[in-house]
Design a protein around this motif. Structure first.
Motif, PDB file in Angstrom:
ATOM      1  N   TRP A  90       0.195  14.969  -6.028  1.00 26.77           N
ATOM      2  CA  TRP A  90       1.394  14.150  -6.133  1.00 26.77           C
ATOM      3  C   TRP A  90       2.149  14.187  -4.809  1.00 26.77           C
ATOM      4  O   TRP A  90       1.981  15.100  -4.000  1.00 26.77           O
ATOM      5  CB  TRP A  90       2.290  14.609  -7.275  1.00 26.77           C
ATOM      6  CG  TRP A  90       2.854  15.992  -7.136  1.00 26.77           C
ATOM      7  CD1 TRP A  90       4.049  16.361  -6.585  1.00 26.77           C
ATOM      8  CD2 TRP A  90       2.225  17.219  -7.549  1.00 26.77           C
ATOM      9  NE1 TRP A  90       4.221  17.716  -6.635  1.00 26.77           N
ATOM     10  CE2 TRP A  90       3.115  18.278  -7.230  1.00 26.77           C
ATOM     11  CE3 TRP A  90       1.006  17.526  -8.166  1.00 26.77           C
ATOM     12  CZ2 TRP A  90       2.819  19.606  -7.495  1.00 26.77           C
ATOM     13  CZ3 TRP A  90       0.721  18.848  -8.430  1.00 26.77           C
ATOM     14  CH2 TRP A  90       1.614  19.886  -8.104  1.00 26.77           C
ATOM     15  N   VAL A 122       4.227   3.644 -17.448  1.00 35.66           N
ATOM     16  CA  VAL A 122       2.902   3.185 -17.025  1.00 35.66           C
ATOM     17  C   VAL A 122       2.579   1.784 -17.540  1.00 35.66           C
ATOM     18  O   VAL A 122       1.453   1.309 -17.395  1.00 35.66           O
ATOM     19  CB  VAL A 122       1.807   4.180 -17.445  1.00 35.66           C
ATOM     20  CG1 VAL A 122       2.032   5.532 -16.789  1.00 35.66           C
ATOM     21  CG2 VAL A 122       1.725   4.335 -18.965  1.00 35.66           C
ATOM     22  N   SER A 145      -0.022   1.469 -11.935  1.00 34.04           N
ATOM     23  CA  SER A 145      -0.823   2.551 -12.513  1.00 34.04           C
ATOM     24  C   SER A 145      -2.225   2.060 -12.832  1.00 34.04           C
ATOM     25  O   SER A 145      -2.477   0.867 -13.019  1.00 34.04           O
ATOM     26  CB  SER A 145      -0.161   3.090 -13.784  1.00 34.04           C
ATOM     27  OG  SER A 145      -0.100   2.096 -14.783  1.00 34.04           O
ATOM     28  N   SER A 155      -0.945   0.354 -18.921  1.00 32.20           N
ATOM     29  CA  SER A 155      -1.876   1.467 -19.129  1.00 32.20           C
ATOM     30  C   SER A 155      -1.685   2.054 -20.527  1.00 32.20           C
ATOM     31  O   SER A 155      -2.574   2.725 -21.058  1.00 32.20           O
ATOM     32  CB  SER A 155      -1.679   2.548 -18.062  1.00 32.20           C
ATOM     33  OG  SER A 155      -2.113   2.090 -16.796  1.00 32.20           O
ATOM     34  N   SER A 205       2.320  11.182 -17.088  1.00 34.64           N
ATOM     35  CA  SER A 205       1.859  11.563 -15.751  1.00 34.64           C
ATOM     36  C   SER A 205       0.417  11.133 -15.552  1.00 34.64           C
ATOM     37  O   SER A 205      -0.296  10.796 -16.511  1.00 34.64           O
ATOM     38  CB  SER A 205       1.962  13.082 -15.590  1.00 34.64           C
ATOM     39  OG  SER A 205       1.063  13.730 -16.484  1.00 34.64           O
ATOM     40  N   ALA A 206      -0.023  11.192 -14.293  1.00 37.84           N
ATOM     41  CA  ALA A 206      -1.429  10.940 -14.009  1.00 37.84           C
ATOM     42  C   ALA A 206      -2.305  11.951 -14.741  1.00 37.84           C
ATOM     43  O   ALA A 206      -3.398  11.623 -15.215  1.00 37.84           O
ATOM     44  CB  ALA A 206      -1.677  10.999 -12.500  1.00 37.84           C
ATOM     45  N   GLY A 249       3.642   8.867  -5.728  1.00 32.95           N
ATOM     46  CA  GLY A 249       2.627   8.658  -6.748  1.00 32.95           C
ATOM     47  C   GLY A 249       1.995   9.956  -7.184  1.00 32.95           C
ATOM     48  O   GLY A 249       2.264  11.034  -6.643  1.00 32.95           O
ATOM     49  N   TYR A 301      -3.760   7.367 -12.296  1.00 31.06           N
ATOM     50  CA  TYR A 301      -2.917   7.172 -11.115  1.00 31.06           C
ATOM     51  C   TYR A 301      -1.611   6.528 -11.555  1.00 31.06           C
ATOM     52  O   TYR A 301      -1.604   5.615 -12.385  1.00 31.06           O
ATOM     53  CB  TYR A 301      -3.621   6.279 -10.090  1.00 31.06           C
ATOM     54  CG  TYR A 301      -2.791   5.975  -8.854  1.00 31.06           C
ATOM     55  CD1 TYR A 301      -2.590   6.942  -7.878  1.00 31.06           C
ATOM     56  CD2 TYR A 301      -2.212   4.725  -8.672  1.00 31.06           C
ATOM     57  CE1 TYR A 301      -1.834   6.678  -6.741  1.00 31.06           C
ATOM     58  CE2 TYR A 301      -1.453   4.441  -7.540  1.00 31.06           C
ATOM     59  CZ  TYR A 301      -1.264   5.428  -6.583  1.00 31.06           C
ATOM     60  OH  TYR A 301      -0.500   5.157  -5.461  1.00 31.06           O
ATOM     61  N   THR A 302      -0.501   7.010 -11.014  1.00 33.65           N
ATOM     62  CA  THR A 302       0.805   6.422 -11.303  1.00 33.65           C
ATOM     63  C   THR A 302       1.575   6.174 -10.010  1.00 33.65           C
ATOM     64  O   THR A 302       1.306   6.795  -8.978  1.00 33.65           O
ATOM     65  CB  THR A 302       1.668   7.344 -12.182  1.00 33.65           C
ATOM     66  OG1 THR A 302       2.053   8.498 -11.420  1.00 33.65           O
ATOM     67  CG2 THR A 302       0.921   7.780 -13.441  1.00 33.65           C
ATOM     68  N   ARG A 303       2.559   5.282 -10.099  1.00 32.26           N
ATOM     69  CA  ARG A 303       3.496   5.018  -8.999  1.00 32.26           C
ATOM     70  C   ARG A 303       4.907   5.017  -9.553  1.00 32.26           C
ATOM     71  O   ARG A 303       5.113   4.732 -10.731  1.00 32.26           O
ATOM     72  CB  ARG A 303       3.232   3.643  -8.370  1.00 32.26           C
ATOM     73  CG  ARG A 303       2.054   3.564  -7.447  1.00 32.26           C
ATOM     74  CD  ARG A 303       1.872   2.125  -6.973  1.00 32.26           C
ATOM     75  NE  ARG A 303       3.028   1.617  -6.245  1.00 32.26           N
ATOM     76  CZ  ARG A 303       3.040   1.349  -4.936  1.00 32.26           C
ATOM     77  NH1 ARG A 303       1.964   1.546  -4.207  1.00 32.26           N
ATOM     78  NH2 ARG A 303       4.129   0.869  -4.367  1.00 32.26           N
ATOM     79  N   ARG A 304       5.881   5.281  -8.673  1.00 34.82           N
ATOM     80  CA  ARG A 304       7.277   5.201  -9.109  1.00 34.82           C
ATOM     81  C   ARG A 304       7.904   3.863  -8.710  1.00 34.82           C
ATOM     82  O   ARG A 304       9.010   3.547  -9.126  1.00 34.82           O
ATOM     83  CB  ARG A 304       8.095   6.335  -8.503  1.00 34.82           C
ATOM     84  CG  ARG A 304       8.278   6.204  -7.016  1.00 34.82           C
ATOM     85  CD  ARG A 304       9.153   7.290  -6.450  1.00 34.82           C
ATOM     86  NE  ARG A 304       9.439   7.001  -5.055  1.00 34.82           N
ATOM     87  CZ  ARG A 304       9.997   7.853  -4.231  1.00 34.82           C
ATOM     88  NH1 ARG A 304      10.336   9.038  -4.656  1.00 34.82           N
ATOM     89  NH2 ARG A 304      10.230   7.525  -2.984  1.00 34.82           N
ATOM     90  N   LEU A 334      -2.731  10.649 -18.276  1.00 33.15           N
ATOM     91  CA  LEU A 334      -3.635   9.512 -18.360  1.00 33.15           C
ATOM     92  C   LEU A 334      -5.083   9.954 -18.207  1.00 33.15           C
ATOM     93  O   LEU A 334      -5.955   9.593 -19.013  1.00 33.15           O
ATOM     94  CB  LEU A 334      -3.287   8.492 -17.272  1.00 33.15           C
ATOM     95  CG  LEU A 334      -2.003   7.686 -17.450  1.00 33.15           C
ATOM     96  CD1 LEU A 334      -1.708   6.886 -16.187  1.00 33.15           C
ATOM     97  CD2 LEU A 334      -2.116   6.756 -18.642  1.00 33.15           C
TER      98      LEU A 334
END
Length: 388
Positions: free
Chosen positions: A54, A67, A345, A70, A270-271, A39, A359-362, A274
């Protein structure tokens, strides 16, 4: 700024003095995630980047995951700017801008009600393919003549995959331009944001494919015991009742979706991107005045609906197109607004405290929506800000 590391999972990036607890919490929540954690977390405070972290295999600070919803935050920021400019009057009917929309009893719905998920146009008869969902104009054209699933204006129900196409058509009818074009010109490009509604081909190598979620034994048992009712509004709105059912992972991982950037779910960023967008909305950034004026911030951050969503059956709270973020994260101030995404996210602005968060996740966080670790991470950010 301080370089970072953790014994069980390597955390990369920097935090400003006073935000060390956020780094520790980020490391802890990813170390506790045994589904191939990965993340990004970025935070601005009064327009200044204070957290940039990250971790995870294949995840870099400038990686660009999908995302999902989002994206709606970017779309509705464009609408807020046009309302602020006096170009869109939220209390005029949608049909006054878009005459075809009046079909099937929708003529009295206002633009404010539309952006507030009250139209009842959660899907179209016959469904949508992934390729159709990639193109907001195709979606809007199909929905203009669609009979709504409830009397417009009478209920709140999350228009998960189509709201950006609907509001985007209003924007197009008023300005002659798409949400994506206006976002690029007024928001993304001026601030150099790594958040795209339409990912250029040359940035494709930085895209991080979204991976399916991994259910715990308890989640698997719950799903088996309570399968989705294919006659429910939720199954309709998310394409689960379509034939074949919509694959949400494949949706984001389709190049056509990333290339066109549909305004409901097609954003890639990317975070940093955002958080930077929300920082630009509420704060002076790099010598530029905030995008939104105080009166506009008050309007879009005001809670306009609370209750049980007729689509998701969840208790929720919404502002002017945005989620009312304080309902989910009590440490935030009144008027906080943002939007989460299906893969986990989360992004929001907290004007009262000068905070912008991304915040992001894969990998999908189950069961969906904002990943649960956002509660811990947001609380850690709040603790740090309170001590400054």
């Amino acid at each position: 700024m301080t370089d970072t590391g953790e014994s069980t999972i390597t955390v990369h990036g920097t935090v400003a003095a006073g935000f060390e607890n956020v780094r520790e919490e980020f490391a802890a929540v990813l170390a506790a995630d045994h589904t191939e954690p990965g993340g990004q977390l970025a935070v601005y405070h009064h327009g200044r980047p204070v957290v940039d972290l990250w971790a995870g295999e294949g995840m870099a600070g400038d990686s660009l995951p999908a995302v999902y919803s989002s994206t709606k935050g970017a779309a509705h920021l464009v609408v807020a700017l046009l309302v602020q400019d006096g170009v869109i009057d939220p209390d005029r009917t949608v049909a006054s801008y878009w005459p075809e929309f009046a079909a099937e009893g929708k003529g009295g719905l206002t633009a404010r009600e539309l952006i507030s998920h009250r139209a009842g146009l959660i899907w179209a008869d016959g469904g949508f393919t992934v390729e159709e969902l990639a193109d907001d104009r195709v979606v809007a054209g199909r929905l203009a003549g669609q009979r709504p699933y409830w009397t417009p204006g009478t209920e709140y129900g999350y228009h998960a995959l189509v709201i950006g196409a609907l509001t985007g058509e209003v924007v197009r009818r008023v300005t002659g331009r798409s949400i994506q074009e206006i976002f690029e010109e007024r928001v993304r490009a001026p601030y150099g944001l790594d958040f795209h509604l339409g990912l250029p081909e040359e940035l494709e190598p930085r895209y991080v494919p979204i991976r399916p979620g991994v259910a715990t034994p308890e989640q698997a048992a719950e799903s088996a015991a309570n399968p989705i009712d294919l006659d429910s509004l939720m199954a309709v709105a998310f394409g689960f009742a379509s034939d074949p059912p919509l694959d949400m992972v494949a949706l984001a991982n389709t190049r056509a979706v990333r290339a066109l950037g549909p305004a409901s779910v097609g954003g890639v960023g990317s975070a940093r991107g955002l958080a930077g967008m929300y920082a630009a909305a509420i704060s002076e950034v790099d010598g530029r005045a905030p995008l939104l004026q105080p009166g506009t911030l008050a309007e879009i951050g005001r809670v306009r609906w609370t209750g049980t969503d007729v689509v998701t059956a969840e208790v929720d709270a919404f502002a002017f197109g945005f989620e009312a973020s304080r309902a989910h994260y009590p440490a935030l101030g009144e008027g906080a607004f943002g939007h989460s995404g299906a893969a986990g996210s989360q992004a929001y602005a907290d004007p009262a405290n000068g905070v912008a968060y991304g915040y992001t996740r894969r990998r999908f966080a189950l069961p969906g929506g904002a990943a649960p670790e956002n509660e811990r991470l947001s609380a850690a950010v709040g603790e740090a800000v309170a001590k400054l």
